[in-house]
Motif scaffolding. Structure first.
Motif, mmCIF file in Angstrom:
data_model
loop_
_atom_site.group_PDB
_atom_site.id
_atom_site.type_symbol
_atom_site.label_atom_id
_atom_site.label_comp_id
_atom_site.label_asym_id
_atom_site.label_seq_id
_atom_site.Cartn_x
_atom_site.Cartn_y
_atom_site.Cartn_z
ATOM 1 N N GLU A 194 70.204 48.625 4.155
ATOM 2 C CA GLU A 194 70.356 47.560 3.165
ATOM 3 C C GLU A 194 71.041 46.372 3.823
ATOM 4 O O GLU A 194 71.984 46.528 4.602
ATOM 5 N N THR A 230 72.952 42.796 2.792
ATOM 6 C CA THR A 230 73.519 42.005 1.707
ATOM 7 C C THR A 230 74.302 40.843 2.293
ATOM 8 O O THR A 230 74.858 40.944 3.390
ATOM 9 N N PHE A 254 72.488 48.115 -5.441
ATOM 10 C CA PHE A 254 71.053 48.049 -5.740
ATOM 11 C C PHE A 254 70.844 47.221 -6.996
ATOM 12 O O PHE A 254 71.233 47.620 -8.091
ATOM 13 N N VAL A 274 64.666 43.758 -8.068
ATOM 14 C CA VAL A 274 64.033 42.768 -7.197
ATOM 15 C C VAL A 274 62.763 42.277 -7.874
ATOM 16 O O VAL A 274 61.889 43.078 -8.212
ATOM 17 N N THR A 280 62.875 49.831 -0.477
ATOM 18 C CA THR A 280 63.426 49.696 -1.819
ATOM 19 C C THR A 280 62.990 48.391 -2.471
ATOM 20 O O THR A 280 63.273 48.159 -3.638
ATOM 21 N N HIS A 294 64.050 45.474 -1.360
ATOM 22 C CA HIS A 294 65.027 44.456 -0.996
ATOM 23 C C HIS A 294 64.679 43.777 0.324
ATOM 24 O O HIS A 294 65.045 42.624 0.543
ATOM 25 N N HIS A 295 64.022 44.492 1.228
ATOM 26 C CA HIS A 295 63.709 43.879 2.513
ATOM 27 C C HIS A 295 62.587 42.860 2.327
ATOM 28 O O HIS A 295 61.628 43.105 1.595
ATOM 29 N N SER A 353 58.981 42.820 -0.168
ATOM 30 C CA SER A 353 58.762 41.881 -1.261
ATOM 31 C C SER A 353 57.623 40.912 -0.941
ATOM 32 O O SER A 353 56.863 40.518 -1.847
#
Length: 291
Positions: A32, A34, A86, A89, A123, A125-126, A130
């Motif tokens: 992850e 952030t 988390f 997204v 997930t 997020h990367h 997306s």
């Protein structure tokens, strides 16, 4: 009781793409990123402690001054660890990615993909994930892909891209060389109610019947394998079908990947960039030749 090793370190924005490639080449599952001041905090979990400690040393050597820190955590608390950071997204106007504990059954105009965060990459997020989902939504919006079509999700990870395609009415297969990722993908597929639309297998492009056609092929892996497997990947794209490639660094990898596929006769891709990552898109693949 088994434990996980939680590893965290902070890097500058300038080092972010290099760190992503460094981690992806050594860790077959997720991490992850952030925001952290002017840089990014990297958080990942490993199960094998001897391997994990070797990775800690590797991070310290490659990114000195990044403040690498680690701590042991009971594996049963894996999901609790993800709850700390988390967030849902949104991928274009089509999909929203969220974990089970935030799913309330109200989709509010988007298609929900529920992902249980575990050890497999994907997930949402990367940026590469997306980018792919946003592109899939755009292709569906202009009818370049449609219900009833067939898909291949190469390097499926958590199954997220294939699940998105299945929720749009397509059927297909997700492949990954990591058995742990395939187990995770299967769980997510069932949780999203698309078990009859998407199957999975451990393996790569060479485990498919030669020439088995798909209306869309999505491969979110790394530039090296994308180049090496170009001919094999294209052999599975139905004439007039779509091809989405990602996991590609925008500044120094996208041109090499694009040129490899263009030499096989499919023309120039549309290129979508988010941060340091690129997604290459062909929405009407014509005739092509083997290398």
């Amino acid at each position: 009781m088994s434990t996980l090793l939680k590893i965290e370190f902070t890097i500058s924005e300038e080092e972010a793409d290099e760190a992503g490639v460094f981690i992806a080449a050594r860790v077959p599952h997720g991490w992850e990123e952030t925001p952290d001041g002017d840089g990014r905090r990297i958080t990942l979990y490993l199960e094998d402690h001897p391997l994990a400690m070797e990775m800690v040393k590797a991070f310290e050597a490659r990114f000195p001054g990044s403040g690498v820190r680690w701590s042991e955590q009971e594996s049963e608390n894996w999901a609790m660890a993800w709850k700390d950071f988390f967030n849902p997204v949104n991928c274009g106007g089509t999909f929203t990615i969220l974990p089970p504990w935030l799913e309330n059954g109200s989709e509010n105009g988007t298609t929900h993909i529920v992902i249980e965060p575990k050890m497999a990459f994907g997930t949402g997020h990367h940026p590469t994930t997306s980018l792919c989902l946003t592109t899939i939504g755009e292709l569906a919006g202009r009818k370049a892909i449609a219900p009833g079509g067939a898909f291949l999700d190469l390097g499926t990870g958590s199954g997220i891209l294939g699940i998105g395609l299945a929720k749009l009415g397509l059927t297909g297969i997700g492949l990954d060389t990591d058995p742990q990722a395939v187990v995770c993908a299967r769980e997510n597929i069932e949780a999203n109610g698309v078990g009859s639309a998407m199957c999975t297998a451990v393996g790569s492009i060479d485990c498919l019947d030669p020439g088995l056609p798909f209306d869309i092929v999505v491969a979110n892996i790394l530039s090296g394998p994308l180049i090496e497997m170009a001919g094999d990947i294209l052999a599975h794209v139905r004439p007039g079908g779509c091809l989405i490639l990602s996991g590609i660094l925008a500044d120094r990898q996208k041109d090499a990947v694009a040129e490899t596929y263009m030499r096989l006769g499919i023309g120039k891709p549309a290129i979508v960039v988010e941060g340091e990552w690129a997604c290459l898109v062909w929405d009407r693949v014509g005739g092509h030749r083997r290398p």
